[in-house]
Write an enzyme that holds these catalytic residues in place. Structure first.
Site, PDB file in Angstrom:
ATOM      1  CG  LEU A 136      -1.993  -1.088   1.269  1.00  0.00           C
ATOM      2  CD1 LEU A 136      -2.789  -0.995   2.556  1.00  0.00           C
ATOM      3  CD2 LEU A 136      -2.912  -1.007   0.071  1.00  0.00           C
TER       4      LEU A 136
ATOM      5  N   GLY B 115       6.863   7.459   6.769  1.00  0.00           N
ATOM      6  CA  GLY B 115       8.120   7.979   7.274  1.00  0.00           C
ATOM      7  C   GLY B 115       8.934   6.947   8.025  1.00  0.00           C
ATOM      8  CG  MET B 116       9.086   5.958  11.805  1.00  0.00           C
ATOM      9  SD  MET B 116      10.818   5.574  12.077  1.00  0.00           S
ATOM     10  CE  MET B 116      10.665   4.026  12.960  1.00  0.00           C
TER      11      MET B 116
ATOM     12  CB  VAL C 101       1.561   0.575   4.748  1.00  0.00           C
ATOM     13  CG1 VAL C 101       0.191   0.163   5.283  1.00  0.00           C
ATOM     14  CG2 VAL C 101       2.166   1.663   5.612  1.00  0.00           C
TER      15      VAL C 101
ATOM     16  CE  LYS D 211       4.406   2.945  10.201  1.00  0.00           C
ATOM     17  NZ  LYS D 211       4.023   4.148  10.963  1.00  0.00           N
TER      18      LYS D 211
ATOM     19  CG  ASP E  72       2.394  14.540  13.083  1.00  0.00           C
ATOM     20  OD1 ASP E  72       2.425  15.723  12.695  1.00  0.00           O
ATOM     21  OD2 ASP E  72       2.650  13.577  12.341  1.00  0.00           O
TER      22      ASP E  72
END
Length: 444
Positions: free
Chosen positions: A137, A141-142, A145, A160, A255
């Protein structure tokens, strides 16, 4: 490339030696022999390329078609230099060379397509514990997915994974696990649900969460423009409920932005708001939360940052989330962020020092009470904002437009657009929103 260059050189060299033969007919005979027999190593190179180089069929064709043409073109160039060679070109030798070149070339292109398809299916068939990965998908940033499925329950989910390049970074792994553990503590309807997490045999850390059909609020505004104030109030009110639980546990999000709030369909209810991406979550239980991560970097999204982020000794509390939520409301109603500077530094400075333009400057029809609430959320000093999300929720409930965005209205709105992005069983489903909400921005 080196092999192709070598065989081209070899063919030209042999043709040059052949040019010294005095008999023209013998030259043509030897030329045909040289050209047809050198096709064998050429075709071997083409087939080996398709087998050993992972590629799409388009890129494979872009390489092997010119390679197949080279020996034919060299043969033509040699033949025209021989008297009577022009008539010889279109004869049996040319037909044989074209057939010899075409069949392996088509086989190489088809083989590349087949192997590439098998490789993709093998990658998607990876299994993590009780979960099977279906399709990629995107990447945040980390982590990366994937759309996944529980092997026994057949329940779709989003998986993830930490990026392979960061697998050896202790800080990255710690932050990844902190996101999971913080989110897993939260059980509210308006917060994304974590199903499971763990490590693979190779040390990859992963976690499994509910898959959300729908779009982020960022996508909604980008695609369809500013939304009515009553719909914005509907979403903000739900986020307040989700944040209430987090704040009661001593956690601030840090955030909150339109890309981290998802408009989804749950329990036969439309426009359910889901708060995601707790990768920057911070405990304020001890009263020591600041705007920096452990490595000294300011983290978050400058477009929606609270003014206290710019202070080295700034203390973040739940009122910082309230400011960001007010900035989200401003964006939903006006279609633009509070400040539009390109530089992150200028954005942070603007949040701390520049006055906020009234919403009516961009959306004249915004109700007075809604504008007043959002501008209070965007007060520079934390003490001038709402003291808690509970008080903000009470103020939103008191708006004249509160409760006017009903389920029939939400249903008709969603039915009026292309709902293919909500079908999680189709490969054509739109993963962009899911990718967006899993991103974590970092600025220095």
């Amino acid at each position: 490339g080196l092999s192709a260059s070598f065989f081209t050189y070899l063919q030209v060299l042999q043709m040059s030696m052949n040019a010294e033969i005095p008999d023209d007919q013998q030259k043509l005979t030897i030329l045909a022999y040289i050209s047809t027999h050198l096709l064998i190593p050429w075709m071997t190179i083409i087939l080996m390329y398709s087998i050993f180089i992972p590629n799409t069929w388009q890129r494979c064709a872009a390489h092997v078609v010119p390679a197949a043409c080279v020996p034919i073109l060299v043969y033509i160039a040699g033949a025209v230099r021989i008297p009577g060679g022009a008539e010889f070109i279109l004869g049996e030798v040319m037909l044989e060379m074209v057939l010899w070149a075409t069949v392996p070339t088509l086989a190489a292109i088809f083989g590349a397509h087949t192997l590439n398809t098998l490789r993709r299916k093998a990658a998607m068939a990876r299994e993590l514990g009780s979960y099977q990965l279906k399709q990629s998908l995107g990447a945040g940033g980390m982590g990366e997915v994937y759309l996944g499925e529980h092997k026994l329950l057949k329940r779709p989910c989003a998986v993830k994974l930490i990026r392979a390049g960061k697998a050896t970074d202790p800080q990255a792994i710690a932050r990844f696990e902190r996101e999971v553990q913080a989110t897993a503590k939260l059980t509210h309807w308006n917060t994304i649900e974590i199903f499971d997490y763990g490590h693979t045999e190779d040390g990859t850390f992963y976690y499994v969460m509910e898959y959300l059909p729908g779009m982020s609020l960022q996508d909604l505004v980008d695609r369809f423009g500013p939304m009515p104030a009553e719909r914005a109030v509907h979403f903000l009110r739900q986020v307040c409920d989700g944040l209430r639980e987090a704040h009661s546990m001593g956690l601030i999000h840090r955030d909150i932005k339109p890309g981290n709030i998802f408009a989804t369909y749950r329990g036969a209810i439309w426009d359910v708001a889901k708060l995601l991406d707790f990768g920057l979550v911070k405990s304020i239980a001890a009263g020591t939360a600041t705007s920096e991560s452990s490595d000294g970097m300011v983290v978050g999204t400058p477009l929606f940052a609270a003014p206290e982020w710019t202070l080295r000794d700034g203390r973040l509390d739940e009122r910082s989330d309230i400011y960001s939520l007010g900035a989200v409301g401003y964006f939903l109603i006006t279609g633009r962020p509070v400040f539009t500077h390109q530089s992150p530094v200028k954005l942070l400075f603007a949040h701390a020092n520049e006055p906020v333009a009234p919403l009516r400057d961009f959306e004249p029809g915004v109700p007075d009470d809604v504008e007043k609430i959002i501008l209070r959320c965007l007060a520079k000093r934390p003490e001038d904002r709402f003291a808690s999300v509970e008080s903000l929720a009470d103020a939103l409930d008191g708006c004249r437009s509160a409760g006017t965005w009903t389920q029939p209205r939400a249903f008709h709105w969603w039915k009026g657009i292309d709902l293919s992005s909500l079908d999680i069983t189709k490969e054509a489903s739109d993963p962009s929103a899911l990718t967006q909400v899993l991103e974590v921005s970092e600025i220095t």
